[in-house]
Design a protein around this motif. Sequence first.
Motif, mmCIF file in Angstrom:
data_model
loop_
_atom_site.group_PDB
_atom_site.id
_atom_site.type_symbol
_atom_site.label_atom_id
_atom_site.label_comp_id
_atom_site.label_asym_id
_atom_site.label_seq_id
_atom_site.Cartn_x
_atom_site.Cartn_y
_atom_site.Cartn_z
ATOM 1 N N ASP A 31 0.859 -1.182 0.000
ATOM 2 C CA ASP A 31 0.000 0.000 0.000
ATOM 3 C C ASP A 31 0.891 1.226 0.000
ATOM 4 O O ASP A 31 1.504 1.564 1.009
ATOM 5 N N THR A 33 0.307 4.310 0.058
ATOM 6 C CA THR A 33 -0.065 5.453 0.892
ATOM 7 C C THR A 33 0.554 5.360 2.279
ATOM 8 O O THR A 33 0.611 6.353 3.002
ATOM 9 N N ARG A 62 -4.084 2.673 -5.020
ATOM 10 C CA ARG A 62 -5.019 3.381 -4.170
ATOM 11 C C ARG A 62 -4.480 4.736 -3.769
ATOM 12 O O ARG A 62 -3.292 5.030 -3.920
ATOM 13 N N ASP A 63 -5.384 5.575 -3.253
ATOM 14 C CA ASP A 63 -4.982 6.792 -2.574
ATOM 15 C C ASP A 63 -5.601 6.733 -1.184
ATOM 16 O O ASP A 63 -6.054 5.667 -0.758
ATOM 17 N N THR A 64 -5.614 7.836 -0.474
ATOM 18 C CA THR A 64 -6.138 7.790 0.893
ATOM 19 C C THR A 64 -7.659 7.820 0.936
ATOM 20 O O THR A 64 -8.239 7.789 2.026
ATOM 21 N N SER A 65 -8.299 7.856 -0.230
ATOM 22 C CA SER A 65 -9.759 7.842 -0.277
ATOM 23 C C SER A 65 -10.325 6.472 -0.622
ATOM 24 O O SER A 65 -11.300 6.023 -0.023
ATOM 25 N N GLU A 66 -9.699 5.788 -1.597
ATOM 26 C CA GLU A 66 -10.271 4.529 -2.045
ATOM 27 C C GLU A 66 -9.237 3.659 -2.761
ATOM 28 O O GLU A 66 -8.168 4.138 -3.152
ATOM 29 N N GLY A 273 -3.092 13.547 2.766
ATOM 30 C CA GLY A 273 -3.587 13.886 1.445
ATOM 31 C C GLY A 273 -4.966 14.499 1.516
ATOM 32 O O GLY A 273 -5.323 15.171 2.488
ATOM 33 N N GLY A 275 -7.775 12.638 1.319
ATOM 34 C CA GLY A 275 -8.731 11.612 1.694
ATOM 35 C C GLY A 275 -8.874 11.431 3.194
ATOM 36 O O GLY A 275 -9.027 12.395 3.941
#
Length: 315
Positions: A31, A33, A62-66, A273, A275
């Motif tokens: 991951d 992030t 992924r990013d910190t949202s999804e 970030g 998210g």
Amino acid sequence: MSPATTPVPPEDLTAEISQAPVCVLTFNASDATGAGGLSGDIATMAAMGAHALPVVTTILMRDTSEIFDQTLLDAEAVVEQARTVLEDITIVAWKVGFLGSAETIGAVAEVLSDYPDVPLVTYLPNLSWIDDEDQFQSYHDALRELVLPQTEVLVGNHKTLTDFLLPEWESERAPSVRELAVAAAEHGTRHVLVTGLQPQGKQNNQVDNILASPQGAIAGEKFDRFETSFVGAGDTLSASIAALIATGLDLPTAVAEALAFLDQALDAGFRPGMGQVIPDRFFWALPEEDADAEAGEETPDDRLSDSAPNPRHVH
């Protein structure tokens, strides 16, 4: 002979090994992030005083949202990572996170079966982002059949565990923790740690987390609810339990310590970030007051406290 090549006497080597941190092997996703997956496991286990042996099972996009997608690794490559390390290093516990595919689950389960005395903590993340229904179903079927029989404690959110353990549940009443533990035991799992419960008779400002066996609840901790969303909390909790078990704590004590650690890590969480908030696993390493605070000057936290919507301390 130079110091770098001087042989270590056997008795000194024994002492050196006894002072080394305990080693925990974790199978999990990469991951980028740093919120969860192997990044979260490594940070958490280091914070608990253990040394993580990270085996990459899949790569999350992924990013910190999804989560958007994953790139699977060949199951043989996953096994080769683990067996190479296991031939060299003695582990005291291990953790299973997201393994990527049913094929990888089968390969990892075979490795686990060769070390039946090493306690296993299995974390069940929310996999609703997987669009392929067949892939989603085959993953859960393989996990139930191959990994749960070897699991000491299964960790997950109440809703996620209900969908996984009792997919045919039709009652308007949500299943109890004991019913989830009974369902897990039917697959060979000894304990479940169910998170995200709302205590009965309480206002919606607390969450309960209960460790249970088929005989009933064993231990639990209630915490005030955070008014923000987090990513990486489940990996943090499960990794800390695995690390604490490795240090010699019994399961109820390890769970209590891990829950307290998670609550503080979330309380000190930060948003790197745009998210969700990430747990700060090294909250305890930060000074309580910085030089500006000691000098009576306004600190960044003071300036944030007036505008932050969360009543609990999140950076």
